[in-house]
Design a protein around this motif. Sequence first.
Motif, PDB file in Angstrom:
ATOM      1  N   ALA A  51      -9.060  -7.039  14.595  1.00  0.00           N
ATOM      2  CA  ALA A  51      -7.989  -6.153  14.138  1.00  0.00           C
ATOM      3  C   ALA A  51      -6.837  -6.100  15.128  1.00  0.00           C
ATOM      4  O   ALA A  51      -7.046  -5.975  16.337  1.00  0.00           O
ATOM      5  N   ASP A  52      -5.606  -6.158  14.606  1.00  0.00           N
ATOM      6  CA  ASP A  52      -4.437  -5.937  15.453  1.00  0.00           C
ATOM      7  C   ASP A  52      -3.763  -4.603  15.100  1.00  0.00           C
ATOM      8  O   ASP A  52      -2.627  -4.351  15.479  1.00  0.00           O
ATOM      9  N   GLU A  53      -4.485  -3.777  14.354  1.00  0.00           N
ATOM     10  CA  GLU A  53      -4.109  -2.394  14.090  1.00  0.00           C
ATOM     11  C   GLU A  53      -5.343  -1.538  14.380  1.00  0.00           C
ATOM     12  O   GLU A  53      -6.473  -2.011  14.231  1.00  0.00           O
ATOM     13  N   PRO A  54      -5.167  -0.274  14.791  1.00  0.00           N
ATOM     14  CA  PRO A  54      -6.331   0.544  15.138  1.00  0.00           C
ATOM     15  C   PRO A  54      -7.186   0.910  13.924  1.00  0.00           C
ATOM     16  O   PRO A  54      -6.659   1.288  12.877  1.00  0.00           O
ATOM     17  N   LEU A  55      -8.482   0.768  14.074  1.00  0.00           N
ATOM     18  CA  LEU A  55      -9.436   1.251  13.079  1.00  0.00           C
ATOM     19  C   LEU A  55      -9.795   2.685  13.456  1.00  0.00           C
ATOM     20  O   LEU A  55     -10.263   2.931  14.566  1.00  0.00           O
ATOM     21  N   ILE A  56      -9.582   3.632  12.549  1.00  0.00           N
ATOM     22  CA  ILE A  56      -9.747   5.040  12.933  1.00  0.00           C
ATOM     23  C   ILE A  56     -10.989   5.711  12.352  1.00  0.00           C
ATOM     24  O   ILE A  56     -11.311   6.826  12.747  1.00  0.00           O
ATOM     25  N   ASN A  57     -11.705   5.035  11.435  1.00  0.00           N
ATOM     26  CA  ASN A  57     -12.781   5.746  10.741  1.00  0.00           C
ATOM     27  C   ASN A  57     -13.885   4.799  10.312  1.00  0.00           C
ATOM     28  O   ASN A  57     -13.619   3.652   9.937  1.00  0.00           O
ATOM     29  N   ASN A  58     -15.104   5.282  10.380  1.00  0.00           N
ATOM     30  CA  ASN A  58     -16.263   4.607   9.805  1.00  0.00           C
ATOM     31  C   ASN A  58     -16.953   5.632   8.919  1.00  0.00           C
ATOM     32  O   ASN A  58     -17.452   6.646   9.413  1.00  0.00           O
ATOM     33  N   GLN A  59     -16.939   5.404   7.616  1.00  0.00           N
ATOM     34  CA  GLN A  59     -17.585   6.339   6.692  1.00  0.00           C
ATOM     35  C   GLN A  59     -19.022   5.891   6.478  1.00  0.00           C
ATOM     36  O   GLN A  59     -19.268   4.777   6.004  1.00  0.00           O
ATOM     37  N   ILE A  60     -19.967   6.760   6.809  1.00  0.00           N
ATOM     38  CA  ILE A  60     -21.376   6.403   6.742  1.00  0.00           C
ATOM     39  C   ILE A  60     -22.188   7.572   6.184  1.00  0.00           C
ATOM     40  O   ILE A  60     -21.727   8.707   6.140  1.00  0.00           O
ATOM     41  N   GLU A  61     -23.391   7.277   5.771  1.00  0.00           N
ATOM     42  CA  GLU A  61     -24.314   8.323   5.309  1.00  0.00           C
ATOM     43  C   GLU A  61     -24.773   9.156   6.499  1.00  0.00           C
ATOM     44  O   GLU A  61     -25.335   8.617   7.452  1.00  0.00           O
ATOM     45  N   VAL A  62     -24.539  10.456   6.445  1.00  0.00           N
ATOM     46  CA  VAL A  62     -25.021  11.349   7.502  1.00  0.00           C
ATOM     47  C   VAL A  62     -25.452  12.672   6.863  1.00  0.00           C
ATOM     48  O   VAL A  62     -24.679  13.289   6.122  1.00  0.00           O
TER      49      VAL A  62
END
Length: 274
Positions: free
Chosen positions: A150-161
């Motif tokens: 990635a050359d742009e920031p990844l801000i989120n990981n949506q996961i089961e919690v």
Amino acid sequence: MIPVVEAKGTKIPSIGLGTMTLKDDVCIEAVSAALKMGYRHVDTATFYANEAEVGEGIRTSGIPRDEIFLTTKVRHGDLAPDDFEAAVDASLKRLGVPYVDLLLIHWPNPAIPPAAYIPNLCKAKRTGQAKNIGVANFTIALLDEAERLADEPLINNQIEVHPFLDQNTILADCERRGISVTAYCPLGRGRIPGHAALDRIATAYNKTEAQIALRWLVQQGLSAIPRTATPEKMKLNIDIFDFKLSEAEMTEIGTLAEPNGRLINPPQAPKWDI
């Protein structure tokens, strides 16, 4: 005002409305009702087949678009370079908006490497189709690869919690990276109500077991997207900011995880972190 989770300069409301399985007028009315009562975070996906209804619910609510944090996702079958851009265009058209606040890769695809789609995800941010980008259901190894590409920031990981699934390993890794986590299935698909430990803690605070589970999540610095079409439950789901769980209660809830606690594990799922 719902508190926010901050990630790399972006503010995500800590409670949002999940919309999976909400269809037709039910979806429109649910989104509109949630926004009118104070929600500012709405989550959808191409796979949910309700983006048009989510968009209509936003317009019906009368809440200005720039006050709403809207998430959608590109499904795993649309990750090939020739398909990705068309999929994003179609999502925006169905939603009736020029951009989303967060665009996610819904699931990794074992047949399509991240190198084939992470550049297009970043391009969607540069072109203004998405204010922010991220992923969903990514493991540590996949996050390593995605961040490398990635050359742009990844801000989120949506996961089961939820309390019945131990996600401490991936949660700690996301915190180290400065990537926020959005919890889906935060109420364990109906398993929360009636649980003895949660019921005992809920009684002490004059709250419901679901409110305790959601408070446990947001108190860890996560956002959560409980799904409901019932206004009464919507109100309960955001009425969790007038109390704080003790350290002992947080720890106790954290011990409720079960060996087979994962609810969502489709064929395209990666090999999960233990």
